[in-house]
Design an enzyme around this catalytic site. Structure first.
Site, PDB file in Angstrom:
ATOM      1  N   MET A   1     -70.978  85.448  73.798  1.00 27.16           N
ATOM      2  CA  MET A   1     -72.377  85.928  73.658  1.00 27.16           C
ATOM      3  C   MET A   1     -73.157  84.787  73.021  1.00 27.16           C
ATOM      4  O   MET A   1     -72.665  84.130  72.153  1.00 27.16           O
ATOM      5  CB  MET A   1     -72.355  87.129  72.701  1.00 27.16           C
ATOM      6  CG  MET A   1     -73.557  87.983  72.705  1.00 27.16           C
ATOM      7  SD  MET A   1     -74.921  87.413  71.688  1.00 27.16           S
ATOM      8  CE  MET A   1     -74.127  87.295  70.095  1.00 27.16           C
ATOM      9  N   PRO A   2     -74.358  84.455  73.469  1.00 24.45           N
ATOM     10  CA  PRO A   2     -75.105  85.033  74.577  1.00 24.45           C
ATOM     11  C   PRO A   2     -74.618  84.661  75.975  1.00 24.45           C
ATOM     12  O   PRO A   2     -73.780  83.779  76.124  1.00 24.45           O
ATOM     13  CB  PRO A   2     -76.513  84.471  74.350  1.00 24.45           C
ATOM     14  CG  PRO A   2     -76.549  83.944  72.965  1.00 24.45           C
ATOM     15  CD  PRO A   2     -75.159  83.547  72.670  1.00 24.45           C
ATOM     16  N   TYR A   3     -75.123  85.401  76.913  1.00 24.06           N
ATOM     17  CA  TYR A   3     -74.856  85.210  78.338  1.00 24.06           C
ATOM     18  C   TYR A   3     -76.160  84.824  79.024  1.00 24.06           C
ATOM     19  O   TYR A   3     -77.144  85.546  78.913  1.00 24.06           O
ATOM     20  CB  TYR A   3     -74.306  86.492  78.950  1.00 24.06           C
ATOM     21  CG  TYR A   3     -73.021  86.936  78.295  1.00 24.06           C
ATOM     22  CD1 TYR A   3     -73.031  87.710  77.136  1.00 24.06           C
ATOM     23  CD2 TYR A   3     -71.788  86.535  78.800  1.00 24.06           C
ATOM     24  CE1 TYR A   3     -71.850  88.090  76.505  1.00 24.06           C
ATOM     25  CE2 TYR A   3     -70.600  86.906  78.179  1.00 24.06           C
ATOM     26  CZ  TYR A   3     -70.642  87.685  77.033  1.00 24.06           C
ATOM     27  OH  TYR A   3     -69.484  88.063  76.405  1.00 24.06           O
ATOM     28  N   THR A  40     -71.926  81.758  77.643  1.00 34.73           N
ATOM     29  CA  THR A  40     -71.572  81.764  79.068  1.00 34.73           C
ATOM     30  C   THR A  40     -72.834  81.557  79.904  1.00 34.73           C
ATOM     31  O   THR A  40     -73.880  82.133  79.591  1.00 34.73           O
ATOM     32  CB  THR A  40     -70.929  83.133  79.435  1.00 34.73           C
ATOM     33  OG1 THR A  40     -69.791  83.361  78.602  1.00 34.73           O
ATOM     34  CG2 THR A  40     -70.504  83.159  80.899  1.00 34.73           C
TER      35      THR A  40
END
Lengths: 62, 62, 62, 62, 62, 62
Positions: A1-3, A40
């Site tokens: 996280m974050p994506y 990601t």
């Protein structure tokens, strides 16, 4: 996280996509304090016939 | 803004997609008062093996 | 199918959203020949601090 | 409702995707009490050059 | 990878969501051979005024 | 175009989100040659009970 999902037209090289993943990860980590290893990135490409602005298909603008 | 994504099976012609972008833009502008030039439409196509309802793959229904 | 997602800033009334769902469904059915009963519409609202263009947060433009 | 999207790298067989749609539908129905016939599953495949973690493109990890 | 997004109306308990995350992860791992530790699940809730089928807002069906 | 969506847990300040929009726009422009004024960034926040990895709800990890 974050994506992070980056949605764009086709045409970039693998090198540009490699740099995109790296630099976007840096930007997100720098501003949100999320460790880079947790970030990601997804890239989604859309055809010019699958994208329109102001009611006009992008493929028709060329 | 707004941003509209239409997810559907393949099979429509470019003409249908052109009309889809135009008419969806009209419908969104008419009902939300957003100026047409601010409205973006994305089309996403999904394969019949990538779509299922009630636990059954769409490709298996044919 | 199709599935339509409309992403926009908050501020529309329930009546506007009701009309948005109806008119977008009409537009999609008319142009793709999909029966209305098969069409699904989602509305997603985003805060003005969760949306930016040209590097500028939308909330900062007011 | 609910609507489930599974985003993954390519490489699974149609049989695996068939089982994925079935078992995910079972899991969602069992835990949310939603009737199976109301549950929709989408599969989205992403290329290894369109996916990165910790700033590194997945295709570069091989 | 894979990444699973479950979009549904509000109303489930935290216990149901806990079970949903667990059982969906099991189903995806079992059918795609992806290790459970690599599987991510997102839940997205949508208001009944933000969801429509066949041109009718879900909130109006009650 | 491109359109970037950043999905993350809540907790960042408006200042952090402002910087996130700016720096992500810079990174995308720099690596894809897209003009900054064409780049859109969305932020989506997810609750800790709406996010799970390896079958475990994020809220349960604290």
């Amino acid at each position: 996280m974050p994506y992070v999902t980056v949605k764009m037209l086709p045409g970039r090289t693998v090198e540009q996509k490699r740099a995109l993943i790296e630099k976007v990860t840096d930007a997100v980590s720098e501003t949100t304090n999320a460790p880079k290893e947790n970030i990601t990135v997804f890239i989604e490409e859309m055809d010019a016939t699958h994208y329109g602005q102001a009611g006009v298909m992008h493929a028709d603008k060329k």
